[in-house]
Design a protein around this motif. Sequence first.
Motif, PDB file in Angstrom:
ATOM      1  N   VAL A 164      95.477  52.984  21.699  1.00 30.50           N
ATOM      2  CA  VAL A 164      96.876  52.629  21.435  1.00 30.50           C
ATOM      3  C   VAL A 164      97.787  53.264  22.483  1.00 30.50           C
ATOM      4  O   VAL A 164      98.720  52.630  22.997  1.00 30.50           O
ATOM      5  N   LYS A 165      97.501  54.507  22.843  1.00 27.80           N
ATOM      6  CA  LYS A 165      98.289  55.185  23.880  1.00 27.80           C
ATOM      7  C   LYS A 165      98.135  54.479  25.231  1.00 27.80           C
ATOM      8  O   LYS A 165      99.098  54.364  26.001  1.00 27.80           O
ATOM      9  N   LYS A 166      96.941  53.986  25.493  1.00 24.98           N
ATOM     10  CA  LYS A 166      96.678  53.251  26.743  1.00 24.98           C
ATOM     11  C   LYS A 166      97.478  51.946  26.779  1.00 24.98           C
ATOM     12  O   LYS A 166      98.062  51.580  27.806  1.00 24.98           O
ATOM     13  N   LEU A 167      97.506  51.257  25.636  1.00 27.31           N
ATOM     14  CA  LEU A 167      98.294  50.021  25.549  1.00 27.31           C
ATOM     15  C   LEU A 167      99.776  50.328  25.730  1.00 27.31           C
ATOM     16  O   LEU A 167     100.491  49.589  26.423  1.00 27.31           O
ATOM     17  N   GLU A 168     100.245  51.394  25.128  1.00 30.73           N
ATOM     18  CA  GLU A 168     101.645  51.788  25.248  1.00 30.73           C
ATOM     19  C   GLU A 168     102.018  52.026  26.711  1.00 30.73           C
ATOM     20  O   GLU A 168     103.049  51.546  27.187  1.00 30.73           O
ATOM     21  N   ALA A 169     101.159  52.731  27.424  1.00 28.44           N
ATOM     22  CA  ALA A 169     101.413  53.013  28.846  1.00 28.44           C
ATOM     23  C   ALA A 169     101.449  51.723  29.656  1.00 28.44           C
ATOM     24  O   ALA A 169     102.317  51.541  30.523  1.00 28.44           O
ATOM     25  N   PHE A 170     100.528  50.807  29.358  1.00 27.51           N
ATOM     26  CA  PHE A 170     100.486  49.536  30.090  1.00 27.51           C
ATOM     27  C   PHE A 170     101.742  48.717  29.807  1.00 27.51           C
ATOM     28  O   PHE A 170     102.350  48.147  30.718  1.00 27.51           O
ATOM     29  N   ALA A 171     102.127  48.643  28.540  1.00 28.10           N
ATOM     30  CA  ALA A 171     103.302  47.854  28.155  1.00 28.10           C
ATOM     31  C   ALA A 171     104.574  48.414  28.780  1.00 28.10           C
ATOM     32  O   ALA A 171     105.463  47.653  29.180  1.00 28.10           O
ATOM     33  N   ASN A 172     104.662  49.727  28.889  1.00 29.22           N
ATOM     34  CA  ASN A 172     105.838  50.354  29.494  1.00 29.22           C
ATOM     35  C   ASN A 172     105.895  50.118  31.003  1.00 29.22           C
ATOM     36  O   ASN A 172     106.972  50.103  31.587  1.00 29.22           O
ATOM     37  N   ALA A 173     104.729  49.913  31.616  1.00 27.44           N
ATOM     38  CA  ALA A 173     104.663  49.759  33.078  1.00 27.44           C
ATOM     39  C   ALA A 173     104.639  48.302  33.530  1.00 27.44           C
ATOM     40  O   ALA A 173     104.820  48.010  34.712  1.00 27.44           O
ATOM     41  N   ASN A 174     104.427  47.367  32.589  1.00 27.68           N
ATOM     42  CA  ASN A 174     104.267  45.958  32.955  1.00 27.68           C
ATOM     43  C   ASN A 174     105.117  45.064  32.069  1.00 27.68           C
ATOM     44  O   ASN A 174     105.122  45.192  30.851  1.00 27.68           O
ATOM     45  N   LYS A 175     105.789  44.109  32.711  1.00 27.97           N
ATOM     46  CA  LYS A 175     106.660  43.181  31.988  1.00 27.97           C
ATOM     47  C   LYS A 175     105.848  42.169  31.177  1.00 27.97           C
ATOM     48  O   LYS A 175     106.249  41.757  30.102  1.00 27.97           O
ATOM     49  N   GLN A 176     104.692  41.769  31.718  1.00 30.45           N
ATOM     50  CA  GLN A 176     103.866  40.754  31.063  1.00 30.45           C
ATOM     51  C   GLN A 176     102.474  41.313  30.774  1.00 30.45           C
ATOM     52  O   GLN A 176     101.905  42.030  31.592  1.00 30.45           O
TER      53      GLN A 176
END
Length: 253
Positions: A194-206
Motif C-alpha cells: 500500500v505504501k508503494k502504491l501511495e508513492a507511485f500515485a503521488n509521483a505519477n498523474k496516470q
Amino acid sequence: MHIQSIPMWEGSGNNYAYLVVDDNSKDAVIIDPANPSEVLPVLKKQVDSGAINLKNIINTHHHHDHAGGNVEMLKTYPLPIIGGKDCTKVTKTPAHGETFNVGSIKVKALHTPCHTQDSICYLFEDGEDKAVFTGDTLFIGGCGRFFEGTAEEMHKALNKTLAALPDETKVYPGHEYTKGNVKFGIQVLQSEPVKKLEAFANANKQTQGKFTIGDEKLHNVFMRLDDPTVQKATGKTSPVDVMAALREMKNNS
C-alpha cells in the motif's frame, strides 16, 4: 496488442476511454468513448490514415460517463456496440464468459454486477499479453460504489471473478482515482504494497496499465477481506460484512 488511453474530463470525472488495436490486422475497438469531443479527434487521425480498422464500440456499463457518447459516436462511426444490456444503442450483450475476437486478440466478457447490474469487464488476451478493462468495478487500489448492487455482489466481482484472472493481467479502470483510493487504503492497511502504491500515485498523474491483478490482491483493501488488519479496521470478519463496512467507510472518508 496496443492500448492507447484517452483521458476525458481531466480535473473533474477523470475518465478514460481506451483504444485497443491488434498489431497484426490493425483491427481496433474503442472502449467507453463517453466524451466524443475528446475521443473523435484521436480516432479520426488514425482511421483516416489507415492505421486502424475500427470495428466496435465497447461499453463497460450504462452510466452516462461511460456509454453516454454512443449516439454522437455513431454519427461518425456507425459500428456495432458491445456492452451491458442497459447501454445506449447497444447491439450485443455478450453472456458471462462469452468470447469474441478483435483481430487476433481474444476477448472474454466477465459479468460483474454491483456498481450497475449491467457491468461487464473485458479480458483481452494476445499471446502472453493480458489486460482487463474494468469500468467502475475495479479501480487501482479501490472499487466502485454499490449503486445497483450489494456487498456480496462486489465481493464476488472482485475476489472471485477478477481475482481468478492470471496475476500478470494489467488493469485498465474507467477512472483515474488512485490518489483518493490509496489515501483511504493507507488508513486501513499500512503494508509495504500500500505504501508503494501511495508513492507511485503521488509521483505519477496516470496509473492505468501500471498495475496487475496480482498487485491489486496485495494493495487493494477491497481485495484483502481476509487480512486481519483490514478485519480489525472494520470490526467485521465475514468477507461480505468486511466489504460492506469498507465501502461505507470509503463513502464517508
